[in-house]
Design a protein around this motif. Sequence first.
Motif, mmCIF file in Angstrom:
data_model
loop_
_atom_site.group_PDB
_atom_site.id
_atom_site.type_symbol
_atom_site.label_atom_id
_atom_site.label_comp_id
_atom_site.label_asym_id
_atom_site.label_seq_id
_atom_site.Cartn_x
_atom_site.Cartn_y
_atom_site.Cartn_z
ATOM 1 N N PRO A 76 0.810 -1.227 0.000
ATOM 2 C CA PRO A 76 0.000 0.000 0.000
ATOM 3 C C PRO A 76 0.844 1.278 0.000
ATOM 4 C CG PRO A 76 -0.349 -1.272 2.043
ATOM 5 C CD PRO A 76 0.541 -2.080 1.162
ATOM 6 N N PHE A 77 2.044 1.212 0.557
ATOM 7 C CA PHE A 77 2.922 2.395 0.562
ATOM 8 C C PHE A 77 3.310 2.748 -0.877
ATOM 9 C CE2 PHE A 77 4.917 0.995 4.916
ATOM 10 C CZ PHE A 77 3.716 1.247 5.546
ATOM 11 N N ARG A 78 3.641 1.693 -1.645
ATOM 12 C CA ARG A 78 4.048 1.928 -3.034
ATOM 13 C C ARG A 78 2.904 2.539 -3.834
ATOM 14 N NH1 ARG A 78 7.224 -2.518 -2.088
ATOM 15 N NH2 ARG A 78 5.514 -3.954 -2.385
ATOM 16 N N GLU A 79 1.699 2.035 -3.580
ATOM 17 C CA GLU A 79 0.516 2.544 -4.300
ATOM 18 C C GLU A 79 0.286 4.020 -3.994
ATOM 19 O OE1 GLU A 79 -3.483 0.667 -3.788
ATOM 20 O OE2 GLU A 79 -2.282 -1.142 -4.155
ATOM 21 N N ARG A 80 0.339 4.339 -2.700
ATOM 22 C CA ARG A 80 0.087 5.717 -2.255
ATOM 23 C C ARG A 80 1.159 6.659 -2.816
ATOM 24 N NH1 ARG A 80 -2.747 9.412 -1.568
ATOM 25 N NH2 ARG A 80 -2.657 10.830 0.186
ATOM 26 N N LYS A 81 2.402 6.172 -2.872
ATOM 27 C CA LYS A 81 3.477 7.028 -3.380
ATOM 28 C C LYS A 81 3.238 7.352 -4.856
ATOM 29 C CE LYS A 81 8.374 7.860 -3.552
ATOM 30 N NZ LYS A 81 9.728 7.505 -3.216
ATOM 31 N N ALA A 82 2.768 6.362 -5.600
ATOM 32 C CA ALA A 82 2.490 6.594 -7.016
ATOM 33 C C ALA A 82 1.388 7.650 -7.167
ATOM 34 C CB ALA A 82 2.097 5.280 -7.687
ATOM 35 N N GLU A 83 0.357 7.562 -6.322
ATOM 36 C CA GLU A 83 -0.743 8.546 -6.387
ATOM 37 C C GLU A 83 -0.233 9.956 -6.090
ATOM 38 O OE1 GLU A 83 -3.976 5.443 -4.522
ATOM 39 O OE2 GLU A 83 -3.672 7.362 -3.497
ATOM 40 N N LEU A 84 0.541 10.079 -5.009
ATOM 41 C CA LEU A 84 1.050 11.399 -4.618
ATOM 42 C C LEU A 84 1.997 11.963 -5.673
ATOM 43 C CD1 LEU A 84 1.745 10.578 -0.874
ATOM 44 C CD2 LEU A 84 0.189 12.381 -1.641
ATOM 45 N N SER A 85 2.792 11.079 -6.283
ATOM 46 C CA SER A 85 3.766 11.528 -7.277
ATOM 47 C C SER A 85 3.084 12.067 -8.531
ATOM 48 C CB SER A 85 4.700 10.380 -7.671
ATOM 49 O OG SER A 85 5.358 9.912 -6.540
ATOM 50 N N ALA A 86 1.829 11.674 -8.732
ATOM 51 C CA ALA A 86 1.105 12.128 -9.919
ATOM 52 C C ALA A 86 0.774 13.622 -9.824
ATOM 53 C CB ALA A 86 -0.171 11.310 -10.092
ATOM 54 N N ASP A 87 0.749 14.184 -8.616
ATOM 55 C CA ASP A 87 0.497 15.615 -8.479
ATOM 56 C C ASP A 87 1.508 16.248 -7.516
ATOM 57 O OD1 ASP A 87 -0.517 18.135 -8.578
ATOM 58 O OD2 ASP A 87 -2.542 17.632 -7.894
#
Length: 341
Positions: A293-304
């Motif tokens: 889940p950390f990897r997923e959240r990081k990808a989301e945050l990195s998008a903006d």
Amino acid sequence: MKKQVLSCIQPTGEMHLGNYFGAVKNYVDLQSEYNCIYGIVDYHAMTMPYDAKKLRLNSWDLIISLMAVGVKAENLFIQSLIPEHTELGWIFSTVASYGEMTRMTQFKDKSQQVKEESKDAFISAGLFTYPVLQAADILIYKADYVPVGKDQTQHLELTRNIAQRFNSQFKTDYFVLPEILYTETPKIASTADPTRKMSKSAGEKHWIGVFADEKRMTKQIKSAVTDAGDMPFNQETGKREMSEGVANLLQILKACGKTKEHDDIVDLYNEGSLRYGDLKGIVAEAIVEMTAPFRERKAELSADKKAVKNQIKASSAEIRKTAQQTLREVKEITGLLNPKA
Ligand code: ADP
């Protein structure tokens, strides 16, 4: 009133399992009970040879990583956006004792490392004085508790001494003496060499990134050093002693929340029927599961990234108000400013 928590982390590369289990996991958990402030200390990252092109990128990457594991944006700041830290650091350098500074073991370790890594590199005076700036990072917010790993114990003792000396020199009780908060895993060892701590500065194979690719994580755990032969029996307990490598894997497993699996494996170990390959498989699986889940959240945050940057600039400005207030009061106490002006 809620107690104040403060901790800082250097933007020197990716967050690893040592940082996470040793300190950052506490950052997240403490937020529900305390007022928390967490700093990305970019000035500290300049004390060792570093790449100027990467410093800012590393800071933003670390911010996103901290947010991805659950640190709230409003609790985060970037040190260089709050210049009062360095001002207070200077004042503290006149309070810290030179003799005490020369006893800092991390300075000895890191200066040795600089010498080993490059013939041309020099040991900066900043590497020597950085614990004073660290004292300013902590005391400027009058922190009651500082969640850090075991490697920071001596620096925290220095911080307490600086606070105490300041108070007695200026006949005040202005600074609070901060206390350390350890996690249950204050020292995670390198899986490649369990006699040393997991650290970015020790080299690639000595740390496992929290956001690393699943395959890489699994490979690193599968090649962990366990022990070559049978460990001796302890006469007193009647149990087989455990090598540092096996103990390290077991503490990682427990830290991932796998208490039952941990206890079962300890039983197998004591019976003498544990296969290290199985242990490594279970540990690798636990880490991959915890970090997914950390990897997923990081990808989301990195998008903006723009949104993240705006949030952190605003939170740094808000946190700076406390630092400005402390510095004003310290300047009055030390005679730099007229308290009545
Ligand atoms: P590094 O040692 O990799 O350069 P930092 O100095 O930025 O990491 O440390 C950030 C936080 O992580 C500190 O609170 C430190 O005590 C903790 N920490 C670092 N390495 C470990 C480790 N191997 N085990 C436990 N805690 C650690």
